[in-house]
Scaffold this motif. Structure first.
Motif, PDB file in Angstrom:
ATOM      1  N   LEU A  16      -7.600   5.902  -1.959  1.00 33.41           N
ATOM      2  CA  LEU A  16      -8.772   5.370  -2.651  1.00 33.41           C
ATOM      3  C   LEU A  16      -9.120   6.152  -3.923  1.00 33.41           C
ATOM      4  N   ALA A  70      -7.368  -3.380  -0.610  1.00 31.83           N
ATOM      5  CA  ALA A  70      -7.381  -2.103  -1.326  1.00 31.83           C
ATOM      6  C   ALA A  70      -6.134  -1.306  -0.969  1.00 31.83           C
ATOM      7  N   LEU A 110     -16.215  -0.455   2.420  1.00 35.96           N
ATOM      8  CA  LEU A 110     -14.985  -1.165   2.750  1.00 35.96           C
ATOM      9  C   LEU A 110     -15.099  -1.871   4.092  1.00 35.96           C
ATOM     10  N   GLN A 156      -7.570   2.916  -8.151  1.00 36.42           N
ATOM     11  CA  GLN A 156      -7.380   1.500  -7.841  1.00 36.42           C
ATOM     12  C   GLN A 156      -5.933   1.073  -8.050  1.00 36.42           C
ATOM     13  N   HIS A 174     -16.342   5.588   4.314  1.00 45.06           N
ATOM     14  CA  HIS A 174     -16.221   4.617   3.217  1.00 45.06           C
ATOM     15  C   HIS A 174     -16.945   3.327   3.615  1.00 45.06           C
TER      16      HIS A 174
END
Length: 372
Positions: A350, A265, A220, A353, A217
């Motif tokens: 993930l 997140a 991030l 959201q 990812h």
């Protein structure tokens, strides 16, 4: 025995850990739901300013630092002149003889005293001069055990039942650092540090796991939180993990840590106070856990996935459930959690959201998943 409650004015001695304090504040929030005029005074030798920050949104909660040495004498004498009900909620350590003597004299002055045994009394030894003592139960969530005191505080069975079904609630006046460079949802917060090294991965494992997360990812960033004592290890991890940053130090306000977690997140942590901070916020969380103590599992947060691997666990057999990894001793049921299982949980987190994802939260034993 039920103690009569005249003014709902409560004195609560605490040991200072963040998780313990948050659960105590949640219990006070319960009481305020039943009696908005209740008041609370928390006393502690450790982390008084941090606890005061956590309780800042409540005008009814006062936090006092217990002085050291002879300065504690006038401090306790003043408390003796303030009629209250003493509720001992500190459960993680041992009360000093001086504090036990205060409990004894406080009761002699006509005040009701009650609460939970400290570490010594829960081990079947030690003297704890409280008028009423409830034993801690190893497999019941700590807030639920605190709520068992409501009847002894003079509330009715109907009131206690109404609170018992209430979700944990704490008001936090969180904030964000002025120069924080990341936007909401662009980063994850990772707190790899625990009060006991047994409750966390080795540094090698953290480097491996976080590097794999960043590789999968790349959009991030990873923010490592910790206290000043954690700085060396945090910076060691940051040097090894791309797009990772350390946010550690003793001067960082706890409510800013809360704000950073709340805007992430999601959160990854171990069994420690900052994890309870994330879970009190209702943040989507992945908790690297163990089977040693069920009382503190943050399953009160429906958005938290508590991960363990019981394949070789001996926590319930009496045999030490400890293994060595790269010179680091930790719980076997924690060490056996694989990077693959953690990465699967990260992908799940993930996938939306939203904080609330169906089938994400709850207890997740990797061993049971493998066996199916």
């Amino acid at each position: 025995m039920i103690f009569p409650m005249k003014s709902h004015s409560i004195l609560a001695p605490m040991f200072g850990p963040i998780g313990d304090s948050l659960m105590a504040i949640a219990f006070f929030d319960d009481i305020l739901r039943l009696d908005p005029h209740a008041s609370f005074c928390m006393i502690t030798r450790h982390n008084a300013s941090i606890i005061a920050d956590l309780a800042h949104a409540y005008q009814q909660i006062e936090v006092r630092q217990i002085p050291s040495g002879f300065a504690s004498i006038p401090f306790f004498l003043k408390l003796l002149r303030e009629p209250r009900t003493l509720v001992a909620l500190g459960v993680a350590e041992r009360y000093s003889l001086h504090l036990k003597m205060f409990f004894f004299i406080f009761g002699l002055c006509g005040n009701s005293t009650m609460g939970f045994g400290d570490l010594s009394s829960n081990e079947g030894k030690g003297w704890l001069p409280l008028g009423f003592v409830l034993p801690l139960v190893s497999d019941i969530p700590i807030l639920q055990q605190y709520r068992a005191l409501l009847l002894h505080l003079g509330f009715s069975a109907a009131e206690a039942a109404r609170i018992d079904s209430r979700p944990l609630h704490v008001l936090l006046r969180k904030s964000m650092p002025k120069s924080f460079p990341f936007k909401k949802g662009e980063y994850i917060v990772v707190h790899p540090f625990a009060s006991s090294f047994l409750r966390t991965f080795s540094t090698r494992r953290w480097k491996s796991l976080l590097t794999a997360i960043v590789r999968e990812h790349p959009g991030l960033s990873i923010i490592i939180t910790g206290a000043e004592k954690d700085r060396t290890l945090a910076e060691d991890i940051v040097r090894a993990v791309p797009n990772a940053f350390a946010y550690v130090g003793s001067s960082i306000p706890m409510l800013e840590v809360a704000g950073i977690i709340d805007n992430a997140a999601f959160y990854i942590g171990v069994d420690t106070g900052i994890t309870h901070l994330a879970c009190v916020l209702g943040q989507k969380s992945i908790i690297i856990s163990n089977n040693a103590d069920w009382r503190w599992r943050p399953l009160y947060n429906p958005n938290a996935r508590v991960v363990v691997n019981s394949r070789r666990c001996t926590c319930y057999s009496g045999e030490p459930c400890i293994v060595e990894d790269d010179g680091h001793l930790c719980y076997r049921c924690l060490c056996d959690i694989t990077d693959e299982a953690m990465l699967a949980s990260v992908r799940f987190a993930l996938s939306s959201q939203s904080r609330s994802i169906p089938n994400f939260g709850g207890w997740a034993d990797e061993n049971e998943t493998t066996s199916r």
